[in-house]
Design an enzyme around this catalytic site. Structure first.
Site, PDB file in Angstrom:
ATOM      1  N   GLY A   1      -9.817   4.150  -2.425  1.00 57.65           N
ATOM      2  CA  GLY A   1      -8.567   3.482  -2.689  1.00 57.65           C
ATOM      3  C   GLY A   1      -7.460   4.125  -1.903  1.00 57.65           C
ATOM      4  N   GLY A   3      -3.768   4.301  -0.146  1.00 53.98           N
ATOM      5  CA  GLY A   3      -2.460   3.655  -0.261  1.00 53.98           C
ATOM      6  C   GLY A   3      -2.458   2.672  -1.404  1.00 53.98           C
ATOM      7  N   LYS A   4      -2.514   1.391  -1.062  1.00 52.09           N
ATOM      8  CA  LYS A   4      -2.528   0.370  -2.107  1.00 52.09           C
ATOM      9  C   LYS A   4      -3.920  -0.191  -2.297  1.00 52.09           C
ATOM     10  CE  LYS A   4       0.532  -2.929  -2.784  1.00 52.09           C
ATOM     11  NZ  LYS A   4       1.475  -3.958  -2.468  1.00 52.09           N
ATOM     12  N   SER A   5      -4.914   0.527  -1.850  1.00 53.97           N
ATOM     13  CA  SER A   5      -6.296   0.071  -1.941  1.00 53.97           C
ATOM     14  C   SER A   5      -6.447  -1.301  -1.280  1.00 53.97           C
ATOM     15  CB  SER A   5      -6.735  -0.020  -3.387  1.00 53.97           C
ATOM     16  OG  SER A   5      -8.093  -0.336  -3.412  1.00 53.97           O
ATOM     17  N   TYR A   6      -6.635  -1.277   0.044  1.00 49.26           N
ATOM     18  CA  TYR A   6      -6.603  -2.505   0.831  1.00 49.26           C
ATOM     19  C   TYR A   6      -7.662  -3.514   0.432  1.00 49.26           C
ATOM     20  CZ  TYR A   6      -3.302   0.109   3.633  1.00 49.26           C
ATOM     21  OH  TYR A   6      -2.213   0.822   4.035  1.00 49.26           O
ATOM     22  N   ASP A 148      -9.761  -0.939  -9.745  1.00 52.42           N
ATOM     23  CA  ASP A 148      -9.689  -0.155  -8.510  1.00 52.42           C
ATOM     24  C   ASP A 148     -10.102   1.271  -8.876  1.00 52.42           C
ATOM     25  OD1 ASP A 148      -9.106   0.955  -6.106  1.00 52.42           O
ATOM     26  OD2 ASP A 148      -6.949   0.534  -6.135  1.00 52.42           O
ATOM     27  N   GLY A 151     -11.696   7.172  -5.736  1.00 56.61           N
ATOM     28  CA  GLY A 151     -12.848   7.548  -4.911  1.00 56.61           C
ATOM     29  C   GLY A 151     -13.587   8.749  -5.472  1.00 56.61           C
TER      30      GLY A 151
END
Length: 259
Positions: A1, A3-6, A148, A151
């Protein structure tokens, strides 16, 4: 994930999982021609950080130190007590709420990923279909959990110590429990270990997702994978999760109430 979890939200013109699924809801609402049908959509957003649950759409300075409690009731199933829900009329409104939530996240920098979120994030979209025929009102409710996951970063490649290491242990613990729950449900679907109960209560993540994983729901797992060599182990473990999750068989029954 990152930043904003693309994978979840997308980046620029490349839309992620959340916009695609949420926009579809509002497209279908707009296409409805049945006058007796009304629709309500609500959104909430939470994070699980070091096993504590916090509302990402509430004032971060007013967070209870012990986090919000996870409760269970006959009517609501599993729910997070005190979690705020916001009615939304468009995907843009959901997107704005998510931006607000992402601003309130707990982020800890590690060598592996400078904007790595150290918390699991769950965006829940509640979709209610209300049909009125004469004096009878019939409601159908569905909840979509968009998760989300933080990681599962390995301590040796992240340079994590102290608090960062503790966060990593909690992240890995809940991912391990999630794997155990998925394995148990997959075994049940294959007719093995029928008496074994999935260990939902072993982590906040699996407790909150209990209804979605093994309850009255359809369980879909969409995984984002990295092509990079450094992420080879993580990619493999993610694919193993998905392969097991595919075997889960739930019989979804419509949640319908009349009054």
């Amino acid at each position: 994930g990152s930043g904003k979890s693309y994978a979840m939200v997308g980046y620029g013109a490349k839309k992620g999982i959340v916009p695609i699924s949420c926009e579809e809801i509002f497209t279908r609402i707009a296409n409805n021609k049945d006058e007796s049908m009304k629709f309500e959509v609500e959104v909430s957003m939470l994070e699980i950080y070091n096993e504590k649950v916090q509302d990402l759409l509430a004032d971060p300075t007013k967070r209870p130190p012990t986090g919000l409690k996870i409760r269970e009731s006959k009517a609501l199933g599993i729910f997070v007590e005190g979690l705020t829900k916001y009615p939304v009329q468009s995907y843009k409104e959901i997107s704005d709420k998510m931006d607000e939530g992402y601003e309130n996240r707990t982020i800890g920098s590690t060598q592996m990923n400078a904007t790595s979120s150290r918390a699991h994030t769950i965006v829940t979209v509640e979709f209610k279909q209300v049909q009125t025929i004469g004096t009878t009102k019939s409601e159908k409710l569905s909840k979509i959990n968009l998760v989300d996951l933080a990681g599962s970063e390995r301590a040796n490649s992240t340079g994590a110590t102290g608090d960062r290491l503790k966060e990593g242990c909690n992240i890995n613990k809940s991912l391990l429990v999630l794997g155990n729950v998925i394995n148990t449900l997959a075994d049940k679907a294959l007719g093995k270990k029928k008496d074994v109960l999935p260990p939902y209560r072993d982590s906040a993540l699996t407790r909150i997702l209990q209804n979605a994983l093994g309850g009255n729901s359809k369980t879909v797992m969409i995984c984002a994978l990295s092509p990079a060599d450094i992420n080879y182990e993580e990619t493999l473990s993610t694919l193993r999760y998905a392969d097991r999750a595919k075997k889960i068989q739930n019989k979804a029954v419509v949640n319908e109430s009349e009054h």
